[in-house]
Design an enzyme around this catalytic site. Sequence first.
Site, short mmCIF file in Angstrom:
data_model
loop_
_atom_site.label_atom_id
_atom_site.label_comp_id
_atom_site.label_asym_id
_atom_site.label_seq_id
_atom_site.Cartn_x
_atom_site.Cartn_y
_atom_site.Cartn_z
N ARG A 100 -4.31 6.31 10.86
CA ARG A 100 -4.13 6.25 9.40
C ARG A 100 -4.73 4.92 8.95
O ARG A 100 -4.23 3.86 9.32
CB ARG A 100 -2.65 6.35 9.04
CG ARG A 100 -2.37 6.04 7.59
CD ARG A 100 -0.97 6.42 7.15
NE ARG A 100 -0.86 7.85 6.97
CZ ARG A 100 0.11 8.44 6.26
NH1 ARG A 100 1.06 7.72 5.69
NH2 ARG A 100 0.14 9.75 6.13
N HIS A 127 -7.02 13.96 3.98
CA HIS A 127 -5.71 14.08 4.65
C HIS A 127 -5.63 15.49 5.24
O HIS A 127 -4.85 16.33 4.78
CB HIS A 127 -4.60 13.83 3.62
CG HIS A 127 -3.26 13.51 4.23
ND1 HIS A 127 -3.06 13.37 5.59
CD2 HIS A 127 -2.04 13.30 3.65
CE1 HIS A 127 -1.78 13.08 5.81
NE2 HIS A 127 -1.15 13.03 4.66
N GLN A 130 -2.28 17.31 6.38
CA GLN A 130 -1.45 17.73 5.24
C GLN A 130 -1.94 19.07 4.70
O GLN A 130 -1.15 19.98 4.46
CB GLN A 130 -1.52 16.65 4.14
CG GLN A 130 -0.67 16.98 2.93
CD GLN A 130 0.81 16.94 3.25
OE1 GLN A 130 1.30 15.94 3.76
NE2 GLN A 130 1.53 18.00 2.95
N ASP A 222 0.60 15.36 -6.46
CA ASP A 222 0.71 14.22 -5.55
C ASP A 222 0.97 13.00 -6.43
O ASP A 222 0.90 13.08 -7.67
CB ASP A 222 -0.61 14.05 -4.75
CG ASP A 222 -0.55 12.92 -3.71
OD1 ASP A 222 0.55 12.46 -3.39
OD2 ASP A 222 -1.64 12.51 -3.24
N CYS A 262 3.01 16.80 -1.40
CA CYS A 262 2.92 16.33 0.00
C CYS A 262 4.01 15.33 0.34
O CYS A 262 4.31 15.12 1.52
CB CYS A 262 1.55 15.73 0.24
SG CYS A 262 1.17 14.36 -0.86
N ARG A 290 4.06 20.17 8.95
CA ARG A 290 3.22 19.11 9.52
C ARG A 290 3.40 19.07 11.04
O ARG A 290 2.45 18.91 11.78
CB ARG A 290 3.61 17.74 8.92
CG ARG A 290 3.36 17.58 7.43
CD ARG A 290 1.89 17.54 7.11
NE ARG A 290 1.21 16.49 7.82
CZ ARG A 290 1.18 15.19 7.44
NH1 ARG A 290 1.77 14.82 6.33
NH2 ARG A 290 0.51 14.30 8.15
N1 CP Z 1 2.74 13.41 3.33
C1 CP Z 1 2.61 12.35 4.15
O1 CP Z 1 1.58 12.13 4.80
O2 CP Z 1 3.72 11.56 4.22
P1 CP Z 1 3.82 10.15 4.94
O3 CP Z 1 2.94 9.19 4.17
O4 CP Z 1 5.27 9.78 4.86
O5 CP Z 1 3.33 10.28 6.34
N1 NVA Z 2 -2.33 10.22 -1.96
C1 NVA Z 2 -1.23 9.63 -1.23
C2 NVA Z 2 -0.75 10.57 -0.17
C3 NVA Z 2 0.41 10.05 0.64
C4 NVA Z 2 0.80 11.00 1.73
C5 NVA Z 2 -1.67 8.30 -0.64
O1 NVA Z 2 -2.79 8.20 -0.14
O2 NVA Z 2 -0.88 7.37 -0.68
#
Ligand code: CP
Ligand code: NVA
Length: 307
Positions: A100, A127, A130, A222, A262, A290
């Site tokens: 990440r 992502h 997701q 989101d 999400c 997930r």
């Molecule tokens: N939806 C998602 O990726 O959640 P987190 O940021 O908590 O991993």
């Molecule tokens: N768009 C959000 C998604 C989090 C799971 C971010 O990148 O923070």
Amino acid sequence: MKKDLITLLDCSDAEVLRLIDTADQLKKNRTLRPDLKGKSIAMVFQKPSNRTRVSFSVGVYELGGHSLYLGPEEISLGKRESIYDVAKTLSRYVHGIVARVFHHSDMLELAKHADVPVINALCDVHHPCQALADVQTIREHFGRLQGLTLAYVGDGNNVFHSLAICCAKTGMHVRFAGPQGYDPNPEILKQAQAAAAKNKVSITCGRDPQAAVKGAHVIYSDVWVSMGQEEETAERIKDFKGYQINAGLVKGADKNFIFMHCLPAHRGLEVTVDVIDGERSRIFDQAENRLHVQKAVLLHLLKGKAR
Ligand code: CP
Ligand code: NVA
């Protein structure tokens, strides 16, 4: 499948469906399995996480493997050490990397130099895990995907990009509505639209949430402020006014619509409490899936299932 899962644009339509089919099977029969026995997975996270971190850790455990969480303090990707050195070093220890990161370019560099599969666990552009879980959730609810319409209201961000690609590849229509200045990346949109056209469905972008939601089977939102954009919070909250999902807006949807997000969510901003905690909401099914879909990704990349 390719060596890595960086974006769903790299997967064929059949591969996307195979991952979701495998996830369904894993969900039906959730037992400890020996597939990743003796294998270790590094989880390199530059940003916070609940769902992704926990579901990958538990998923690797349930497949018989071992995961190591490496937070921003441990690996300090590109700062303490170059991405090249991190990729090469980790590849001597582990059998896969879940990452990440802030910048998509860092994800590409990590994948390029790693000798083991790299799974994108969110970057600023994509992502994919997701989106796979989301489409699995949609199919569970409706029993099909082909010809359904998903309306996404809000920011044309990482979550939208992956979702649009995944819907296109599984034969769903997508309607995006967001304020000026927050449209999806035009290059990704073009590629997603090409994938949609092959399946005789469309991805449209506009400004009007009512028009996007009209007759839709899925309404998705989101956050308005993604991780890394905290400094823009006040401006974004102002700009996204009018793009909240609330009881008035969802009235225009199909009568069997579901609401999806999400998570993490901000109740009272992008969605009201009555909608996100209401009977049409599927947020925790998405979160659960997930786990199943990421186990499927690990099996396909590390065990060569359907390669
Ligand atoms: N939806 C998602 O990726 O959640 P987190 O940021 O908590 O991993
Ligand atoms: N768009 C959000 C998604 C989090 C799971 C971010 O990148 O923070």
